[in-house]
Design a protein around this motif. Structure first.
Motif, PDB file in Angstrom:
ATOM      1  N   ILE A 136       6.567  16.458  -2.729  1.00  0.00           N
ATOM      2  CA  ILE A 136       7.823  14.780  -2.792  1.00  0.00           C
ATOM      3  C   ILE A 136       7.543  13.651  -2.727  1.00  0.00           C
ATOM      4  CG2 ILE A 136       8.600  13.648  -1.001  1.00  0.00           C
ATOM      5  CD1 ILE A 136       8.456  16.311   1.100  1.00  0.00           C
ATOM      6  N   PRO A 137       6.018  12.980  -3.138  1.00  0.00           N
ATOM      7  CA  PRO A 137       5.409  11.897  -3.909  1.00  0.00           C
ATOM      8  C   PRO A 137       5.873  12.374  -5.093  1.00  0.00           C
ATOM      9  CG  PRO A 137       3.542  12.449  -2.798  1.00  0.00           C
ATOM     10  CD  PRO A 137       5.227  13.839  -2.213  1.00  0.00           C
ATOM     11  N   THR A 138       5.674  13.192  -6.403  1.00  0.00           N
ATOM     12  CA  THR A 138       5.879  13.250  -7.346  1.00  0.00           C
ATOM     13  C   THR A 138       7.405  13.441  -8.420  1.00  0.00           C
ATOM     14  OG1 THR A 138       3.775  14.318  -7.449  1.00  0.00           O
ATOM     15  CG2 THR A 138       5.064  14.786  -9.657  1.00  0.00           C
ATOM     16  N   LYS A 139       7.828  13.602  -7.145  1.00  0.00           N
ATOM     17  CA  LYS A 139       9.533  14.319  -7.599  1.00  0.00           C
ATOM     18  C   LYS A 139       9.841  13.124  -7.466  1.00  0.00           C
ATOM     19  CE  LYS A 139      13.893  16.664  -6.611  1.00  0.00           C
ATOM     20  NZ  LYS A 139      14.440  17.894  -5.171  1.00  0.00           N
ATOM     21  N   ARG A 140       9.866  12.197  -6.544  1.00  0.00           N
ATOM     22  CA  ARG A 140      10.530  11.105  -6.308  1.00  0.00           C
ATOM     23  C   ARG A 140       9.974  10.120  -7.465  1.00  0.00           C
ATOM     24  NH1 ARG A 140       9.084   9.189  -1.043  1.00  0.00           N
ATOM     25  NH2 ARG A 140      10.418  10.858  -0.600  1.00  0.00           N
ATOM     26  N   PHE A 141       9.038  10.414  -8.026  1.00  0.00           N
ATOM     27  CA  PHE A 141       8.341   9.073  -9.093  1.00  0.00           C
ATOM     28  C   PHE A 141       8.912   9.430 -10.712  1.00  0.00           C
ATOM     29  CE2 PHE A 141       4.197   7.985 -11.992  1.00  0.00           C
ATOM     30  CZ  PHE A 141       4.720   6.502 -11.883  1.00  0.00           C
ATOM     31  N   VAL A 142       9.012  10.988 -10.489  1.00  0.00           N
ATOM     32  CA  VAL A 142       9.620  10.916 -11.839  1.00  0.00           C
ATOM     33  C   VAL A 142      11.000  10.401 -11.401  1.00  0.00           C
ATOM     34  CG1 VAL A 142       9.737  13.104 -13.452  1.00  0.00           C
ATOM     35  CG2 VAL A 142       7.401  12.795 -12.010  1.00  0.00           C
ATOM     36  N   ARG A 143      11.289  10.957 -11.302  1.00  0.00           N
ATOM     37  CA  ARG A 143      13.049  11.079 -10.994  1.00  0.00           C
ATOM     38  C   ARG A 143      12.912   9.101 -10.893  1.00  0.00           C
ATOM     39  NH1 ARG A 143      16.179  14.440  -7.488  1.00  0.00           N
ATOM     40  NH2 ARG A 143      16.352  15.739  -8.721  1.00  0.00           N
ATOM     41  N   ASN A 144      12.533   8.245 -10.089  1.00  0.00           N
ATOM     42  CA  ASN A 144      12.919   6.822  -9.632  1.00  0.00           C
ATOM     43  C   ASN A 144      12.218   6.112 -11.435  1.00  0.00           C
ATOM     44  OD1 ASN A 144      14.463   7.602  -7.940  1.00  0.00           O
ATOM     45  ND2 ASN A 144      12.919   7.240  -6.413  1.00  0.00           N
ATOM     46  N   ARG A 145      11.164   6.790 -11.209  1.00  0.00           N
ATOM     47  CA  ARG A 145      10.240   5.278 -12.533  1.00  0.00           C
ATOM     48  C   ARG A 145      10.243   5.827 -13.938  1.00  0.00           C
ATOM     49  NH1 ARG A 145       7.709   0.670  -9.956  1.00  0.00           N
ATOM     50  NH2 ARG A 145       8.697   0.997  -8.102  1.00  0.00           N
ATOM     51  N   LEU A 146      10.075   6.595 -14.151  1.00  0.00           N
ATOM     52  CA  LEU A 146       9.906   7.787 -15.330  1.00  0.00           C
ATOM     53  C   LEU A 146      11.354   8.516 -16.114  1.00  0.00           C
ATOM     54  CD1 LEU A 146       6.413   9.615 -15.223  1.00  0.00           C
ATOM     55  CD2 LEU A 146       7.297   6.996 -15.558  1.00  0.00           C
ATOM     56  N   ARG A 147      12.490   8.125 -15.793  1.00  0.00           N
ATOM     57  CA  ARG A 147      13.235   8.126 -15.955  1.00  0.00           C
ATOM     58  C   ARG A 147      14.086   8.403 -17.414  1.00  0.00           C
ATOM     59  NH1 ARG A 147      17.626   5.858 -12.184  1.00  0.00           N
ATOM     60  NH2 ARG A 147      15.949   4.185 -11.762  1.00  0.00           N
ATOM     61  N   TYR A 148      13.112   6.911 -17.839  1.00  0.00           N
ATOM     62  CA  TYR A 148      14.224   6.930 -19.083  1.00  0.00           C
ATOM     63  C   TYR A 148      12.727   7.314 -20.072  1.00  0.00           C
ATOM     64  CZ  TYR A 148      17.921   4.149 -16.903  1.00  0.00           C
ATOM     65  OH  TYR A 148      18.708   4.680 -16.405  1.00  0.00           O
ATOM     66  N   VAL A 149      11.354   7.470 -19.467  1.00  0.00           N
ATOM     67  CA  VAL A 149      10.410   7.907 -20.500  1.00  0.00           C
ATOM     68  C   VAL A 149      10.286   9.604 -20.621  1.00  0.00           C
ATOM     69  CG1 VAL A 149       7.595   8.377 -20.663  1.00  0.00           C
ATOM     70  CG2 VAL A 149       8.696   6.574 -19.586  1.00  0.00           C
ATOM     71  N   ASP A 150      10.653   9.328 -22.688  1.00  0.00           N
ATOM     72  CA  ASP A 150      11.354  10.962 -22.890  1.00  0.00           C
ATOM     73  C   ASP A 150       9.891  11.936 -22.949  1.00  0.00           C
ATOM     74  OD1 ASP A 150      13.383  10.232 -24.047  1.00  0.00           O
ATOM     75  OD2 ASP A 150      12.815   9.259 -25.493  1.00  0.00           O
ATOM     76  N   ALA A 151       8.873  11.545 -22.738  1.00  0.00           N
ATOM     77  CA  ALA A 151       7.573  12.546 -22.729  1.00  0.00           C
ATOM     78  C   ALA A 151       7.313  13.231 -21.668  1.00  0.00           C
ATOM     79  CB  ALA A 151       6.018  11.597 -23.182  1.00  0.00           C
TER      80      ALA A 151
END
Length: 87
Positions: A17-32
Motif C-alpha cells: 500500500i505505501p509503495t503503490k501510493r508513493f510511486v503513483r503520487n511522488r514518482l509519476r514523472y520520473v521515467d526510471a
C-alpha cells in the motif's frame, strides 16, 4: 498459526500500500521509476530489508519475503499505465 498468517498479511500490505501510493503520487514523472525493471529492483531491495529485520524475535524470513513481494507488486501497481517505458 493464525497470528503468523495475520503478520504475513500485514507485512505484505505494509509493503504494497505505501509503495503503490508513493510511486503513483511522488514518482509519476520520473521515467526510471516507470520502467518494468524498477519494480523488480524495488522488490529485491525490499526483500533484503525484510530479511535483515528478521533478526527480531517476532519477524521471520517468510514475512521479510512477503514484504519484498508487496513492495515489488506495489511498485508495479503504482506505475502509470499510459506512460510506456522506452523501447
Amino acid at each position: 498459526m493464525i497470528l503468523g498468517l495475520l503478520l504475513g498479511a500485514a507485512a505484505f500490505g505494509g509493503g504494497f500500500i505505501p509503495t503503490k501510493r508513493f510511486v503513483r503520487n511522488r514518482l509519476r514523472y520520473v521515467d526510471a521509476a516507470q520502467k518494468p525493471g524498477a519494480a523488480v529492483v524495488a522488490g529485491v531491495v525490499g526483500t533484503a530489508a525484510g530479511i535483515a529485520v528478521a533478526a527480531l524475535p517476532i519477524i521471520t524470513v517468510p514475512m521479510g519475503v512477503l514484504f519484498g513481494i508487496g513492495v515489488g507488486t506495489g511498485w508495479a501497481g503504482g506505475q502509470h499505465p499510459t506512460n510506456p517505458p522506452d523501447a
